[in-house]
Design an enzyme around this catalytic site. Structure first.
Site, PDB file in Angstrom:
ATOM      1  N   CYS A 119       0.811  -1.235   0.000  1.00  0.00           N
ATOM      2  CA  CYS A 119       0.000   0.000   0.000  1.00  0.00           C
ATOM      3  C   CYS A 119       0.838   1.276   0.000  1.00  0.00           C
ATOM      4  O   CYS A 119       0.404   2.304  -0.524  1.00  0.00           O
ATOM      5  CB  CYS A 119      -0.994   0.001   1.158  1.00  0.00           C
ATOM      6  SG  CYS A 119      -0.281  -0.376   2.750  1.00  0.00           S
ATOM      7  N   CYS A 127      -3.159  -2.876  -0.786  1.00  0.00           N
ATOM      8  CA  CYS A 127      -2.094  -3.718  -0.231  1.00  0.00           C
ATOM      9  C   CYS A 127      -1.624  -4.806  -1.200  1.00  0.00           C
ATOM     10  O   CYS A 127      -0.940  -5.755  -0.788  1.00  0.00           O
ATOM     11  CB  CYS A 127      -2.545  -4.323   1.089  1.00  0.00           C
ATOM     12  SG  CYS A 127      -2.892  -3.075   2.346  1.00  0.00           S
ATOM     13  N   LYS A 194      -5.730  -8.923  11.540  1.00  0.00           N
ATOM     14  CA  LYS A 194      -5.706  -7.477  11.311  1.00  0.00           C
ATOM     15  C   LYS A 194      -7.090  -7.033  10.871  1.00  0.00           C
ATOM     16  O   LYS A 194      -7.622  -7.503   9.866  1.00  0.00           O
ATOM     17  CB  LYS A 194      -4.678  -7.164  10.228  1.00  0.00           C
ATOM     18  CG  LYS A 194      -4.592  -5.701   9.881  1.00  0.00           C
ATOM     19  CD  LYS A 194      -3.471  -5.452   8.874  1.00  0.00           C
ATOM     20  CE  LYS A 194      -3.434  -4.017   8.453  1.00  0.00           C
ATOM     21  NZ  LYS A 194      -2.402  -3.803   7.419  1.00  0.00           N
ATOM     22  N   ARG A 204      -2.090   6.429   7.593  1.00  0.00           N
ATOM     23  CA  ARG A 204      -2.201   6.597   6.141  1.00  0.00           C
ATOM     24  C   ARG A 204      -1.713   7.977   5.720  1.00  0.00           C
ATOM     25  O   ARG A 204      -1.273   8.162   4.599  1.00  0.00           O
ATOM     26  CB  ARG A 204      -3.629   6.301   5.683  1.00  0.00           C
ATOM     27  CG  ARG A 204      -3.911   4.809   5.888  1.00  0.00           C
ATOM     28  CD  ARG A 204      -5.274   4.374   5.419  1.00  0.00           C
ATOM     29  NE  ARG A 204      -5.506   2.977   5.834  1.00  0.00           N
ATOM     30  CZ  ARG A 204      -6.668   2.366   5.781  1.00  0.00           C
ATOM     31  NH1 ARG A 204      -7.720   3.015   5.311  1.00  0.00           N
ATOM     32  NH2 ARG A 204      -6.785   1.109   6.161  1.00  0.00           N
ATOM     33  N   ARG A 216     -10.270  -1.429   2.429  1.00  0.00           N
ATOM     34  CA  ARG A 216      -9.528  -2.667   2.582  1.00  0.00           C
ATOM     35  C   ARG A 216     -10.381  -3.806   3.148  1.00  0.00           C
ATOM     36  O   ARG A 216      -9.860  -4.817   3.593  1.00  0.00           O
ATOM     37  CB  ARG A 216      -8.341  -2.442   3.513  1.00  0.00           C
ATOM     38  CG  ARG A 216      -7.388  -1.353   3.076  1.00  0.00           C
ATOM     39  CD  ARG A 216      -5.992  -1.623   3.609  1.00  0.00           C
ATOM     40  NE  ARG A 216      -5.183  -0.445   3.818  1.00  0.00           N
ATOM     41  CZ  ARG A 216      -4.689   0.340   2.867  1.00  0.00           C
ATOM     42  NH1 ARG A 216      -4.953   0.077   1.589  1.00  0.00           N
ATOM     43  NH2 ARG A 216      -3.937   1.372   3.181  1.00  0.00           N
ATOM     44  N   GLU A 232      -8.044 -16.963  11.844  1.00  0.00           N
ATOM     45  CA  GLU A 232      -6.984 -16.360  11.004  1.00  0.00           C
ATOM     46  C   GLU A 232      -5.606 -16.578  11.637  1.00  0.00           C
ATOM     47  O   GLU A 232      -4.640 -16.916  10.952  1.00  0.00           O
ATOM     48  CB  GLU A 232      -7.215 -14.850  10.834  1.00  0.00           C
ATOM     49  CG  GLU A 232      -8.363 -14.481   9.909  1.00  0.00           C
ATOM     50  CD  GLU A 232      -7.992 -14.592   8.427  1.00  0.00           C
ATOM     51  OE1 GLU A 232      -6.826 -14.864   8.114  1.00  0.00           O
ATOM     52  OE2 GLU A 232      -8.911 -14.412   7.592  1.00  0.00           O
ATOM     53  N   LYS A 247      -4.083  -6.538  15.577  1.00  0.00           N
ATOM     54  CA  LYS A 247      -3.972  -5.132  15.229  1.00  0.00           C
ATOM     55  C   LYS A 247      -5.331  -4.606  14.797  1.00  0.00           C
ATOM     56  O   LYS A 247      -5.949  -5.256  13.964  1.00  0.00           O
ATOM     57  CB  LYS A 247      -2.964  -4.997  14.084  1.00  0.00           C
ATOM     58  CG  LYS A 247      -2.796  -3.611  13.566  1.00  0.00           C
ATOM     59  CD  LYS A 247      -1.881  -3.593  12.379  1.00  0.00           C
ATOM     60  CE  LYS A 247      -2.048  -2.247  11.717  1.00  0.00           C
ATOM     61  NZ  LYS A 247      -1.573  -2.228  10.392  1.00  0.00           N
ATOM     62  N   TYR A 312       4.183   3.569  18.928  1.00  0.00           N
ATOM     63  CA  TYR A 312       4.805   4.884  18.747  1.00  0.00           C
ATOM     64  C   TYR A 312       5.161   5.507  20.099  1.00  0.00           C
ATOM     65  O   TYR A 312       5.867   6.505  20.149  1.00  0.00           O
ATOM     66  CB  TYR A 312       3.845   5.799  17.964  1.00  0.00           C
ATOM     67  CG  TYR A 312       3.408   5.168  16.653  1.00  0.00           C
ATOM     68  CD1 TYR A 312       4.267   5.136  15.556  1.00  0.00           C
ATOM     69  CD2 TYR A 312       2.162   4.542  16.535  1.00  0.00           C
ATOM     70  CE1 TYR A 312       3.887   4.535  14.370  1.00  0.00           C
ATOM     71  CE2 TYR A 312       1.769   3.924  15.361  1.00  0.00           C
ATOM     72  CZ  TYR A 312       2.643   3.920  14.283  1.00  0.00           C
ATOM     73  OH  TYR A 312       2.259   3.297  13.121  1.00  0.00           O
TER      74      TYR A 312
END
Ligand code: PBG
Ligand code: ZN
Length: 323
Positions: A119, A127, A194, A204, A216, A232, A247, A312
């Protein structure tokens, strides 16, 4: 038998001896956004404290991270030129390949994880490769070029590959490609569960990866689905992933716990851009005690079962822990 209904009040010392969950600087992976050029360090308006950096600045940043005891980073690339297949990410002279080489040469002790996706590199911002007929991502065509991208990262010296595109069969594909090229011991951290999330908004902007059409939802997960979320991750464990991930993190801690209990792999959470921005801006407005809320949030990830936190906030947490 005598039963005392009043619980003994513990003092600070004993409370710390019996504390069930701890946060350490060793739990963190710090995200870095790399672009070409020199002496570029541009703050992202939606994420104060987060920057797009040129490689020379990234090298300086690594110096600072090491001083804080942070030795793990995850790299995202912002290429000069985007096209329909994300060619920059498939080339040994692309931004990510160059960044990995420079970092491993200057700071061999840094553990460099690479986000493997398209992406950031495609002009349409999806993606993977777009199927013109269906106007959606072509899963299998994307698998082929993902294997190519993984080899580019491996050759450049990446320490771990983290595919984030949620393509079906990605782990099998990458494992076979890496093994075939002699990288049998290069680990894969899968963005295994995700969700299609509004919390990725600020990312983004930094990564300049907003899709130019559609969303997405055809490849990312529905936030309402719990059983699918677990399936998953179980599928990626079976395909040979080394580390699983949930996530975003905060709105999905129930899922973290359930996957932790249903699998035997280490688990990561990605404390994403929108989660960071919410706490950051609330702190800047004086609405909350910023440090305290950040720590409480990090503890919640560990308590839910996370072994690794991609955040972060990592540098701030490292500074808090040093105090
Ligand atoms: C790309 C990718 C995204 C994030 C990490 N890798 C965004 C997306 O799927 O749109 C999000 C990280 C964040 O929000 O901090 N596949
Ligand atoms: Zn992506």
């Amino acid at each position: 038998m005598f039963q005392r209904f009043r619980r003994t009040r513990l003092n600070t010392h004993l409370r710390s001896l019996v504390r069930e969950t701890s946060v350490s600087v060793n739990d963190f992976i710090y995200p870095l956004f790399v672009r070409s050029g020199e002496k570029i360090k541009t703050e992202v308006s939606s994420m104060p404290g987060v920057f797009q950096m040129s490689i020379d600045e990234v090298l300086k940043e690594c110096e600072e991270l090491k001083k804080l005891g942070l030795y793990s980073i995850i790299l995202f690339g912002i290429p000069d030129v985007k096209d329909s297949i994300g060619s920059d990410s498939l080339c040994e002279h692309g931004i990510i390949a160059k960044a990995i080489r420079a970092i491993k040469e200057a700071h061999p002790e840094m553990f460099v994880v690479t986000d493997l996706c398209f992406c950031e590199y495609t002009d349409h911002g999806h993606c993977g490769i777009i199927d013109e007929k269906n106007q959606t991502v072509n899963n299998d065509a994307t698998l082929k070029i993902s294997a190519q991208q993984a080899i580019v990262h491996a050759k450049a010296g990446a320490d771990m590959i983290a595919p984030s595109g949620m393509m079906d069969g990605i782990i099998t594909t990458l494992r076979e490609a890496l093994d075939g090229a002699g990288y049998e011991n290069l680990p894969i951290m899968s963005y295994s569960t995700k969700f299609a999330s509004g919390y990725y908004g600020p990312f983004r902007e930094v990564a300049e990866s907003t899709p130019s059409f559609g969303d997405r939802a055809s490849y990312q997960m529905d936030p309402a689905n719990r059983r699918e979320a677990i399936a998953e991750s179980i599928s990626d464990e079976a395909q040979g992933a080394d580390i699983l991930m949930v996530k975003p993190a905060l709105a999905y801690l129930d899922i973290v716990r359930e996957i932790k209990d249903a699998t035997s792999l280490p688990m990561a959470v990605y404390n994403v851009s929108g989660e960071y921005a919410m706490i950051k801006f609330a702190g800047m407005q004086g609405l909350i005690d910023y440090d305290r809320v950040v720590m409480e949030t990090m503890v919640s990830f560990k308590r839910a079962g996370a072994d690794i936190i991609i955040s972060y906030h990592a540098k701030e947490v490292a500074k808090m822990l040093q105090k």
